[in-house]
Scaffold this motif. Structure first.
Motif, PDB file in Angstrom:
ATOM      1  N   PHE A 173       9.960  11.055  -1.711  1.00 15.18           N
ATOM      2  CA  PHE A 173      10.083   9.608  -1.860  1.00 15.18           C
ATOM      3  C   PHE A 173      10.490   8.962  -0.555  1.00 15.18           C
ATOM      4  O   PHE A 173       9.879   8.015  -0.090  1.00 15.18           O
ATOM      5  N   LEU A 186       7.935   9.163   2.088  1.00 14.28           N
ATOM      6  CA  LEU A 186       6.847   8.220   1.804  1.00 14.28           C
ATOM      7  C   LEU A 186       7.221   6.809   2.193  1.00 14.28           C
ATOM      8  O   LEU A 186       6.466   6.090   2.826  1.00 14.28           O
ATOM      9  N   ILE A 187       8.448   6.451   1.832  1.00 11.10           N
ATOM     10  CA  ILE A 187       8.882   5.082   2.123  1.00 11.10           C
ATOM     11  C   ILE A 187       8.983   4.862   3.621  1.00 11.10           C
ATOM     12  O   ILE A 187       8.499   3.869   4.149  1.00 11.10           O
ATOM     13  N   PHE A 244       5.629   4.711   5.076  1.00 17.44           N
ATOM     14  CA  PHE A 244       4.989   3.447   4.714  1.00 17.44           C
ATOM     15  C   PHE A 244       5.428   2.346   5.662  1.00 17.44           C
ATOM     16  O   PHE A 244       4.621   1.621   6.214  1.00 17.44           O
ATOM     17  N   ALA A 279      -1.736   6.126   4.902  1.00 17.77           N
ATOM     18  CA  ALA A 279      -0.412   6.642   4.534  1.00 17.77           C
ATOM     19  C   ALA A 279      -0.628   8.035   3.991  1.00 17.77           C
ATOM     20  O   ALA A 279      -1.741   8.414   3.621  1.00 17.77           O
ATOM     21  N   PRO A 282      -0.451  10.998   1.333  1.00 14.36           N
ATOM     22  CA  PRO A 282      -0.401  11.071  -0.127  1.00 14.36           C
ATOM     23  C   PRO A 282       0.900  11.707  -0.587  1.00 14.36           C
ATOM     24  O   PRO A 282       1.545  12.422   0.174  1.00 14.36           O
ATOM     25  N   SER A 283       1.203  11.475  -1.843  1.00  9.64           N
ATOM     26  CA  SER A 283       2.411  12.121  -2.363  1.00  9.64           C
ATOM     27  C   SER A 283       2.123  13.606  -2.482  1.00  9.64           C
ATOM     28  O   SER A 283       0.978  14.031  -2.646  1.00  9.64           O
ATOM     29  N   ILE A 308       2.108   5.523  -5.299  1.00  7.84           N
ATOM     30  CA  ILE A 308       2.132   6.983  -5.422  1.00  7.84           C
ATOM     31  C   ILE A 308       1.089   7.414  -6.434  1.00  7.84           C
ATOM     32  O   ILE A 308       0.332   8.341  -6.224  1.00  7.84           O
ATOM     33  N   PHE A 357      -2.369   7.170  -4.830  1.00 12.44           N
ATOM     34  CA  PHE A 357      -2.713   8.105  -3.766  1.00 12.44           C
ATOM     35  C   PHE A 357      -2.802   9.536  -4.255  1.00 12.44           C
ATOM     36  O   PHE A 357      -3.508  10.336  -3.685  1.00 12.44           O
TER      37      PHE A 357
END
Lengths: 571, 599, 185
Positions: free
Chosen positions: B4, B7-8, B11, B23, B25-26, C8, C11
């Motif tokens: 998380f 990702l943030i 981003f 970006a 991907p998770s 999320i 993606f």
């Protein structure tokens, strides 16, 4: 939402965009952007935010008056060529003078002031955030061949406009405004997209707004009839897609059509006014300051060929005899210029189109006086010890034309008309372009728009100044966008043509592309320019093997990959 | 750091960049998450393809080999690693990766793994098979671009249950045949057959994107000698003639012309109007499009190519149109003496047909190939694109190393020969191009010479034609050893099975033979027909790249293409190929599997 | 927060390099559409089709062939169906096309013209000559566009209920023409 086919989601989002919903983080946008990945193009996730406007002067007029920078610095090596001039005065004749602006030695035209939206700006301010790439060798001669290259560098393969069309979520992805002639064989005809998209092509003779929105204005179909169409489509798997294209078409055509029409008309009025303003201030410009008188016959000449003396006065294959060549533009008109800028601004502002191709139309209603054809002139020797003269043949009459069209492809336009008409054209054109730019800035679109001013190639003056030919070994592209700051000039040129391929081998500096160390000894290719524009727009380049000429450095900001020097190769 | 947060942070980092990047991907592994910003910063500005945001894409591109940095081209290219590679990237030494960054890259490659996506089967499994009647309407429409009238005999029989839809379609296909090079006018189905002939010629033409003869100096006169679609005639002829096996399209020097039928002769040439009248009154009308006002005839009438509806394909007679003079450009009017037959091919069937050579010449007129800067690369690239259905590169980057000279040849100063990335494309196209090394293209004004025209029109009505340098008289070749040498050409590419193919040949005819021995041209044609009949567009490059991670639809398509290709290679009959496609499950589904296999 | 979760979610489903297959509705090109509509609306429809359909190979697909076109000063012309209306690039219009806003807009325009013209509408209604019942007429007319299946009773009733009685056949014709399913051969 997940079950909707990807095209449908895209169309759905187009509708959303039409209604003004457009924030980058809006869930709808993200949903559609991620899923709108083309199967053939797997690197571009984001929806296309940028708009691309190509202003294409097909025919390639002489640009040394405007944005073809032949002398980057005061001290740059330079070989004077009579016809390549930026100023005229009776005292000094034609000179290549410049003014220092934005870090370069700029053409004099940049110094002219324009009143736009209650502000005074000079023409040079057009280039305050721009990239001028010169000295690009196009590889081969040919108008259509090179015009198509400007949009699709690899013949037969996907075009930039096609690629942007595939990435676009807007209803009419590409709009192409055609010129009078040679339209489909040139840039507009090179449109090609992976997904089979089509551009909207509007002929020059059509009313732009009507052409786009006029066809179903009288629609009276009731909304419950679309239920019947749904019923008739039965259980087709493509029903959702059909529904969304229909909804899109309906909304595009019916929604606020009167309001939009009014808005377009207002814009046309504004651009027409600015064009009139420009024409009205012509007499105050530097190029109209002094009388540019033509040579009158009889005149002494040892050379029997009239070109030797009258070359600079050539126009459309005959010799213009205007007493003052400034009178050529006294009734000049600029067909469709106001409408072209108006529709482009309209389409970007209302988020209808992602890329626009403007094929500009040359000016008309030029005034020619006392003209003579080549075969109306002869050389006579009155007496043996008096020098021969060029005279008008007995029994022939000179003629006047008040309605001449200008041809951007100035093979047969001599120095005087070239100087007056091209300066006038670019002066008036700058008014429109500056207003276009400032209006987009006002609505905060200028940093999301790439304006690409281009022609097929540069020009090489003829020795007798009776016209100029194709300089395909040099091409200039000017890119204007607020994504850049400052003026970035790039591209090396030779001071004179290094080999004698063209008949114009003895001309001075006109922009013949020279090689770059940074490109491993190669000269610029148009594909580098293509990659640079793609870089600015944040999309994959369709010519990725040729790198972008600019890149972002984390500390220094935007950096140029190549230099802009004049290589002195004079023998 | 959990996903998380990564990702943030990523981003927000990316939202600061001027160029929008992807970006991550998770579920991205931490190693790649660390490598990604390094690559974005130091590589992407020159290598725009390295924008890939998953390890999978890196593996599928062959830039890295999972678990093996020492063999990974990407790692080998970096300066400062402990492995013996080119070690010359990034170009700007000031941008070199630090020791820590190199270590991050190495760890990433060591731990990299190809991940197969989870099957995302939200689609319905319900298969809607269409009725016999619907099937017939479908195939009729595909074959003719028309609807059968209600009184069509097949429709009556299907409605009565006497005939199956598929059988009716088969009969239609079998009706596509010539009787001595053309359709039999007395045949009861002549109209339908004409529609099918026209349709397939159109379809075959659409596979060759280059069509415009109006290149240098608007050489519009070329359209009077060569139909831009005459390449497609080779394929159409094979389809309509069971005695012509498919591989014949890649063989021989014979060229083909369309046999056309019309009730009266045409007075017009295929050229654009000039919108002006010249003295004397000569103006010419285009059959090709807009802005024509009042048409005026132009004599002489078209005589080299027929006009009218297409009814057959015939071999063009040789020795009818010999040319003795050529020019490099309209400006340089120094005539070059030569001796060539306009209608003779250069071997290899359509590969060496004059139309295909001119359209894919890619060089300035009169360019002589001298094994260096100038080569028939556009032509060989076109062959991979048009007849293999492949975009360059067609070999792996690790393959290109094997074809690069270790020693610096002082006589050769071609920048691209020193770069693996450049050679990844050049190996395939340059080695094929050698087989066409003696081809050049010149101008002649066969059309303009017959008319009394102003200079400008002569310029616009030139005709381009290919000629072998061996047919130029008193000509001094700039690189005679190359021109006369026995250097072999090669077909080098990775085939459908990812096997590296390397076949030697000497001329275009040899290329044709080498190609027909491979499966790929057959798979390419099968793919094109399949796409046409079903609307399912296949990116063959991607399909082959993704072989290890195919989803259900891709697996089926891959197997189908293989089957069709192998069958076609065996029976050499395009009609049987079409019938096979009609027999597939896809063709009988209501929307061609739109719901079953679309992702 | 919600936006991030949505991100999320998105993606994760597009994590792998893109699929190599593109499934698109296989719409018929302008020649196919021309053939169907000319059969239904008769010889008088040629003029309308010439203006409102054939020049749009950009939207509909359908490559031209200039060598089919025969123009004689004295004897007239033939093969003009295959004229390159927009010049050279029409040589490479696509063989098949996809649904798009532009195609839909143009079909609307075309269908309006065909159903509003008295002659063409009258010709299309000839199929009803020997049909007595109103519901059967609706079915028969439906078969002009969709000869391979039928409307159900409830569908017919729905049509009767929804469409204006005054201009019933004109409207019905226009809607059938606009429906997309028949445009897929």
């Amino acid at each position: 939402m997940e079950d909707m086919p990807k095209n449908n989601r895209r169309d759905f989002n187009k509708l959303g965009l039409m209604l003004g919903v457009n924030t980058l983080l809006d869930p709808l946008t993200i949903l559609s952007t991620a899923q709108a990945q083309s199967a053939l193009n797997n690197s571009n996730v984001g929806a296309l935010e940028m708009s691309y406007v190509q202003i294409n002067l097909y025919g390639s007029p002489s640009r040394w008056y405007f944005d073809s920078i032949l002398k980057p610095k005061e001290f740059s090596p330079f070989k004077k060529e009579e016809m390549i001039s930026t100023t005229y005065s009776k005292k000094s004749g034609f000179q290549y003078e410049h003014i220092n602006m934005h870090g370069i030695a700029a053409p004099m035209l940049w110094n002219e002031n324009i009143k736009i939206l209650n502000q005074k700006k000079n023409i040079g301010s057009l280039f305050e955030n721009s990239m001028i790439i010169r000295g690009c060798n196009m590889g081969a001669d040919g108008h259509d061949l090179n015009s198509r290259k400007l949009v699709a560098p690899f013949s037969g393969e996907v075009s930039l406009t096609g690629q942007l069309s595939d990435l676009s979520h807007l209803p009419l992805t590409t709009v192409q405004l055609m010129q009078k002639i040679s339209s489909q064989a040139s840039a507009p005809g090179a449109f090609k997209s992976h997904q089979g998209q089509s551009p909207v092509n509007i002929k020059h003779s059509q009313d732009y707004f009507q052409a786009l929105f006029g066809s179903v204005q009288k629609e009276k179909t009731q909304s419950n009839y679309s239920e019947i169409i749904k019923l008739l489509n039965k259980n087709s798997s493509h029903k959702p897609l059909f529904q969304s294209t229909r909804a899109n078409a309906k909304d595009l055509l019916k929604k606020n059509i009167n309001l939009l029409s009014g808005e377009y008309e207002e814009l046309v009025k504004k651009y027409t006014t600015i064009i009139d303003q420009a024409i009205g201030t012509l007499s105050k410009t530097f190029f109209m300051k002094e009388k540019l008188g033509g040579i009158e016959l009889p005149i002494t000449s040892t050379n029997a060929n009239p070109h030797s003396i009258l070359g600079p006065q050539m126009f459309s294959g005959y010799f213009a005899g205007n007493d003052d060549f400034r009178s050529m533009v006294k009734k000049i008109e600029f067909p469709k210029m106001a409408e072209q800028f108006a529709i482009s601004e309209f389409l970007i502002k209302n988020k209808i189109t992602s890329s626009i191709l403007m094929m500009m139309i040359p000016p008309e209603h030029l005034n020619i006086e006392n003209a003579l054809e080549l075969d109306q002139i002869s050389q006579v020797r009155i007496k043996n010890n008096i020098e021969p003269k060029l005279v008008r043949k007995k029994g022939t009459k000179s003629f006047n034309e008040s309605d001449e069209e200008f041809n951007f492809d100035t093979h047969q336009t001599g120095h005087y008309p070239d100087f007056i008409v091209n300066n006038t054209y670019f002066y008036v054109f700058s008014h429109c372009l500056l207003m276009f730019k400032e209006n987009l800035r006002k609505i905060k679109k200028m940093d999301k728009t790439i304006i690409h001013l281009t022609t097929e190639f540069e020009r090489t003056p003829k020795i007798d100044q009776a016209g100029s030919d194709h300089g395909w070994q040099g091409h200039t592209s000017t890119i204007i966008t607020d994504k850049l700051s400052g003026l970035h000039l790039m591209g090396n040129i030779y001071t004179s043509s290094p080999y004698f391929e063209t008949p114009n081998k003895r001309v001075g500096t006109w922009g013949f592309g020279a090689p770059h160390q940074e490109l491993k000894g190669r000269h610029l290719s148009y594909r580098n320019i293509m990659s640079s524009m793609s870089y600015l727009m944040g999309v994959d380049s369709i010519t990725s093997i040729d790198p972008s000429l600019i890149y972002m450095d984390k500390t220094a900001g935007l950096k140029k990959r190549i230099s802009a020097i004049n290589i002195d190769n004079q023998r | 750091m959990n996903y998380f947060t990564v990702l943030i942070i990523l981003f927000f980092c990316f939202s600061c960049n001027k160029k929008p990047t992807l970006a991550l991907p998770s579920g991205t592994d931490t190693h790649f998450a660390k490598v990604f910003p390094i690559i974005q910063e130091k590589c992407v500005s020159c290598h725009s393809e390295m924008i890939w945001n998953t390890t999978n894409q890196w593996i599928l591109s062959d830039y890295i080999i999972p678990g093996n940095p020492k063999q990974s081209p990407f790692f080998l290219s970096l300066r400062g690693t402990h492995v013996k590679g080119k070690g010359n990237m990034p170009i700007d030494k000031q941008e070199d990766l630090t020791a820590e960054e190199l270590s991050i890259v190495e760890n990433w490659i060591l731990t990299a793994k190809l991940i197969k996506p989870k099957s995302n089967n939200t689609a319905s499994n319900e298969k809607k098979i269409i009725s016999d009647l619907r099937l017939f309407y479908r195939c009729y429409g595909h074959l003719t671009q028309a609807r059968p009238t209600p009184s069509n005999i097949f429709i009556k029989k299907i409605k009565n249950g006497e005939l199956k839809g598929l059988d009716a379609c088969n009969k239609l296909v079998k009706g596509m045949k010539f009787n001595k090079n053309k359709l039999d006018i007395n045949n009861i189905d002549f109209t339908t057959q004409k529609l099918m002939l026209r349709n397939f010629q159109s379809l075959h033409s659409s596979w060759f994107p280059n069509y415009n003869f109006a290149n240098n100096n608007q050489t519009w006169g070329t359209f009077e000698f060569f139909d831009p679609n005459d390449v497609a005639l080779y394929i159409t002829r094979s389809l309509f003639n069971d005695q012509v096996p498919f591989k014949e399209i890649f063989s021989g020097e014979v060229t083909y012309s369309a046999i056309r039928k019309s009730e009266f002769k045409s007075d017009y040439l295929v050229y654009r109007s000039k919108l002006e009248l010249y003295q004397p009154m000569e103006s010419f009308l285009l059959s090709l499009g807009q802005d024509a006002t009042k048409p005026m005839p132009w004599l002489p009438r078209p005589k080299y190519l027929e006009r009218g509806s297409l009814v057959g394909v015939t071999a063009t007679a040789m020795n009818q149109n010999k040319i003795n003079i050529g020019f490099i450009s309209d400006a340089v009017r120094k005539p070059i003496k030569l001796n060539t037959d306009f209608n003779k091919g250069f071997g290899g069937g359509l590969l060496g047909s004059p139309g295909y050579l001119v359209l894919n010449f890619g060089n300035n007129l009169g360019t002589i190939m001298e094994d260096g800067q100038h080569n028939m690369r556009t032509w060989s690239k076109g062959i991979f694109r048009d007849l293999f259905c492949r975009d360059l590169p067609v070999i792996k980057i690790s393959d290109s190393k094997n074809y690069m000279d270790e020693d610096d040849d002082e006589d050769r100063d071609l920048a691209f020969e020193k770069s693996e990335q450049c050679m990844q494309c050049h190996v395939s196209i340059d080695s094929m191009a050698i087989s066409a090394k003696n081809v050049t293209v010149l101008l002649n004004n066969l059309i303009a010479a017959e008319l009394d025209l102003e200079d400008m029109d002569k310029v616009h009505l030139q005709t381009m034609f290919p000629v072998s340098t061996k047919n130029l008289i008193n000509f001094k070749h700039p690189n005679l050893p190359y021109a006369n040498g026995n250097e072999k050409a090669y077909l080098i590419y990775r085939n459908f099975y990812d096997k590296l193919i390397e076949k030697e040949f000497s001329n275009i005819e040899g290329l044709g033979k080498a190609m027909t021995d491979q499966i790929d041209p057959y798979i390419c044609i099968s793919k094109r027909y399949f796409e046409y009949f079903t609307g399912i567009k296949i990116n063959l490059n991607q399909l082959l790249k993704r072989k290890k991670i195919h989803d259900a639809g891709e697996t089926k398509v891959y197997q189908l293409l293989e089957k069709l290709g192998l069958e076609l290679k065996k029976h050499q009959n395009l009609k049987l190929l079409i019938l096979s496609i009609f027999n597939t499950e896809w063709y009988h589904l209501q929307d061609f599997g739109y719901n079953q296999y679309r992702k | 927060m919600i936006k991030i979760i949505i991100m999320i979610f998105i993606f994760s489903s597009s994590a792998i390099s893109a699929n190599s297959l593109m499934f698109q509705p296989r719409m018929g090109n302008k020649y196919y559409v021309n053939s169907v509509l000319e059969n239904i609306y008769g010889p008088e429809s040629k003029i309308i089709l010439q203006k409102a359909l054939l020049p749009y190979s950009d939207f509909f697909g359908g490559p031209c062939d200039p060598y089919e076109v025969v123009l004689s000063k004295k004897k007239g012309s033939s093969g003009t169906l295959y004229k390159c209306f927009n010049g050279m690039p029409d040589l490479r219009s696509h063989m098949i096309s996809q649904p798009s806003t532009l195609r839909t807009m143009q079909m609307k325009n075309l269908c309006q013209k065909l159903s509003q013209d008295q002659k063409t509408l009258k010709f299309s209604l000839k199929v009803l000559n020997n049909v007595k019942e109103f519901k059967d007429k609706i079915q028969s007319y439906y078969h002009s566009f969709y000869p391979w299946d039928n409307l159900s009773n409830s569908e017919i009733e729905n049509i009767i209920k929804t469409l204006n009685k005054k201009y019933f056949w004109k409207t019905y014709s226009e809607l059938l023409c606009q429906s997309e399913r028949w445009q897929i051969p």
